[in-house]
Motif scaffolding. Structure first.
Motif, PDB file in Angstrom:
ATOM      1  N   THR A 110     -11.279   5.707   0.397  1.00 29.34           N
ATOM      2  CA  THR A 110     -12.274   5.062  -0.464  1.00 29.34           C
ATOM      3  C   THR A 110     -12.036   3.560  -0.535  1.00 29.34           C
ATOM      4  OG1 THR A 110     -12.438   7.065  -1.816  1.00 29.34           O
ATOM      5  CG2 THR A 110     -13.314   5.046  -2.750  1.00 29.34           C
ATOM      6  N   ALA A 111     -10.772   3.156  -0.706  1.00 25.92           N
ATOM      7  CA  ALA A 111     -10.466   1.721  -0.789  1.00 25.92           C
ATOM      8  C   ALA A 111     -10.854   1.012   0.512  1.00 25.92           C
ATOM      9  CB  ALA A 111      -8.985   1.527  -1.094  1.00 25.92           C
ATOM     10  N   VAL A 155     -14.631   0.529   0.535  1.00 24.84           N
ATOM     11  CA  VAL A 155     -15.046  -0.580  -0.333  1.00 24.84           C
ATOM     12  C   VAL A 155     -14.711  -1.913   0.331  1.00 24.84           C
ATOM     13  CG1 VAL A 155     -14.779  -1.654  -2.589  1.00 24.84           C
ATOM     14  CG2 VAL A 155     -14.758   0.827  -2.389  1.00 24.84           C
ATOM     15  N   THR A 214      -6.486  -1.335  -4.784  1.00 16.37           N
ATOM     16  CA  THR A 214      -5.768  -0.282  -5.506  1.00 16.37           C
ATOM     17  C   THR A 214      -4.596  -0.832  -6.313  1.00 16.37           C
ATOM     18  OG1 THR A 214      -4.349   0.142  -3.574  1.00 16.37           O
ATOM     19  CG2 THR A 214      -6.372   1.441  -3.766  1.00 16.37           C
ATOM     20  N   PHE A 256     -17.630   1.077  -7.827  1.00 18.09           N
ATOM     21  CA  PHE A 256     -16.423   1.836  -7.527  1.00 18.09           C
ATOM     22  C   PHE A 256     -15.391   1.565  -8.604  1.00 18.09           C
ATOM     23  CE2 PHE A 256     -18.638   1.212  -3.562  1.00 18.09           C
ATOM     24  CZ  PHE A 256     -18.505   2.440  -2.917  1.00 18.09           C
ATOM     25  N   PRO A 315     -10.715   2.760  -6.967  1.00 16.44           N
ATOM     26  CA  PRO A 315     -10.833   3.442  -5.666  1.00 16.44           C
ATOM     27  C   PRO A 315      -9.458   3.812  -5.113  1.00 16.44           C
ATOM     28  CG  PRO A 315     -11.228   1.082  -5.430  1.00 16.44           C
ATOM     29  CD  PRO A 315     -11.156   1.357  -6.895  1.00 16.44           C
TER      30      PRO A 315
END
Length: 432
Positions: free
Chosen positions: A397-398, A401, A426, A388, A391
């Motif tokens: 998305t973060a 993960v 992030t 990733f 992300p």
């Protein structure tokens, strides 16, 4: 919020006192999926750890990379590995830069290079319909597969129009294959060329469509062929002929709409012959570049699906014993979600390890994966290693993960905490 420990002494203390997830160090590579105990030459470079230890992947299985535009996927992962990977490869090149920067070196160093580019009059050619088969059983199986690749459902399942569009396309392909078999046995018999032109002409003309699929109605044809004909005749042809129903017209429009770009002069030329076979590509340690303009992917999705699908299916049909005699093949598929739901990709992830298939899929946004695969998390988890880059937080998305990284002991509270919070992933700590 606790940071990743970087001092070796602190790392040892943390590793003894904590349980759960923790960051990989050079000393932890042995025995992990990133270990290369047999010194395999088929190694993919993923970068390096905090302690500068190179991180590589040489195990059986596939990889997935998710990162927005400009996150460095091409420069840091794709280009370096195309210059190092010694085995055969298939590369979806949506910017034409991969071919320009790596094809010459791969041709000189590893094996033959093919470039399939519908924009180039000198493109290497590949006609998917030459792989319909040389027996009625093969024609039935392969025509159904090709129809699935050509009609991509807009949702998680086919609707009425898409399902019937697939049936009509399969019927046309079967007819083409059967007529070719008859012509091979009897030189006096004529058969249409097996090309996209023939397929599109049949979809555009009621007379040609009826004439072609009448082939399936003959008594000596297998039961599957006759039942497919009856399905089309009962549900599409007869209602139009007897009552003027427009169902057939809508079905043909659905079929033709997704294949519209495939009738172009350049596409027809690029698919009018065949310069390589899937097995020969792998046997000869060759590299195939499928080149498109970045903005043209949507127009050519059926062509990309059928090209990649035919190759993956061929490699999945190789026996495990024969696969061990061949070098593993790397498929680098940029913009993977734009291809829609690809059964051969899923099968390649599930069964490809013993067949020497390495799929490296790339995507820019999680939501695009979710649009094509109902269980996006499960699909991503089917890849043996995931990467990733930058992300984002806005599309979860973060958070995904963070969940995948798991939890570790929090020494300050005695409880558990994520190895990395979404906000950390992030933030500055994980930048670049």
């Amino acid at each position: 919020m606790p940071k990743k420990p970087v001092d070796p002494t602190i790392q040892k203390i943390h590793s003894r006192m904590r349980s759960g997830g923790k960051w990989l160090t050079g000393s932890g590579i042995k025995g992990s999926i990133f270990d290369n105990p047999n010194n395999s030459e088929y190694v993919l470079s993923l970068g390096s750890l905090d302690d500068a230890t190179p991180l590589t992947f040489s195990k059986d299985g596939s990889l997935f990379t998710l990162g927005p535009a400009g996150s460095g996927k091409t420069q840091s992962l794709v280009l370096p590995n195309l210059l190092k990977w010694p085995g055969p490869a298939i590369v979806l090149d949506v910017k034409d830069e991969l071919y320009e920067l790596t094809a010459g070196y791969r041709a000189q160093t590893f094996g033959p290079v093919y470039k399939f580019d519908v924009r180039d009059p000198k493109t290497h050619q590949f006609n998917p319909f030459e792989f319909l088969g040389t027996s009625l059983a093969d024609i039935w199986d392969n025509s159904g597969f090709l129809a699935k690749m050509l009609v991509n459902p807009r949702a998680s399942r086919l609707d009425f129009w898409e399902g019937n569009a697939r049936n009509v396309i399969q019927a046309i392909l079967i007819s083409m294959g059967v007529l070719k078999l008859d012509a091979d046995e009897d030189e006096d018999k004529n058969c249409p060329e097996m090309t996209f032109d023939t397929l599109l002409d049949a979809l555009a003309s009621r007379a040609e469509l009826t004439e072609l699929i009448d082939t399936l109605h003959e008594g000596h044809q297998p039961g599957q062929f006759r039942r497919l004909y009856k399905n089309i005749d009962d549900n599409l042809l007869q209602p139009e002929a007897l009552r003027g129903d427009r169902v057939l017209g809508h079905v043909l429009t659905t079929a033709s709409a997704s294949l519209q770009e495939l009738g172009g002069i350049r596409t027809v030329q690029a698919t009018s012959g065949t310069d390589w076979t899937p097995y020969g590509l792998r046997r000869d340690n060759a590299t195939l570049y499928i080149v498109l303009d970045a903005g043209a992917i949507e127009d050519y999705v059926p062509l990309l699906r059928i090209l990649l699908g035919i190759h993956l299916r061929a490699y999945l049909q190789i026996t495990d014993a024969d696969a061990k005699k061949l070098a593993p093949i790397l498929l680098m598929v940029d913009e993977l979600p734009q291809l829609g739901h690809m059964g051969p990709i899923e099968q390649g992830l599930d069964l490809g390890r013993s067949k020497g298939i390495k799929i490296w899929g790339f995507a820019q946004k999680l939501i695009r994966i979710q649009e094509s695969y109902s269980d996006a998390g499960g699909f991503i988890g089917s890849f043996r290693a995931q990467i990733f880059l930058d992300p984002p937080s806005m599309d979860n998305t973060a958070q995904l993960v963070s969940n995948m990284l798991g939890t570790t002991d929090d020494l300050s509270t005695g409880g558990k905490r994520p190895v990395a919070e979404p906000a950390e992933l992030t933030g500055e700590e994980f930048r670049d």
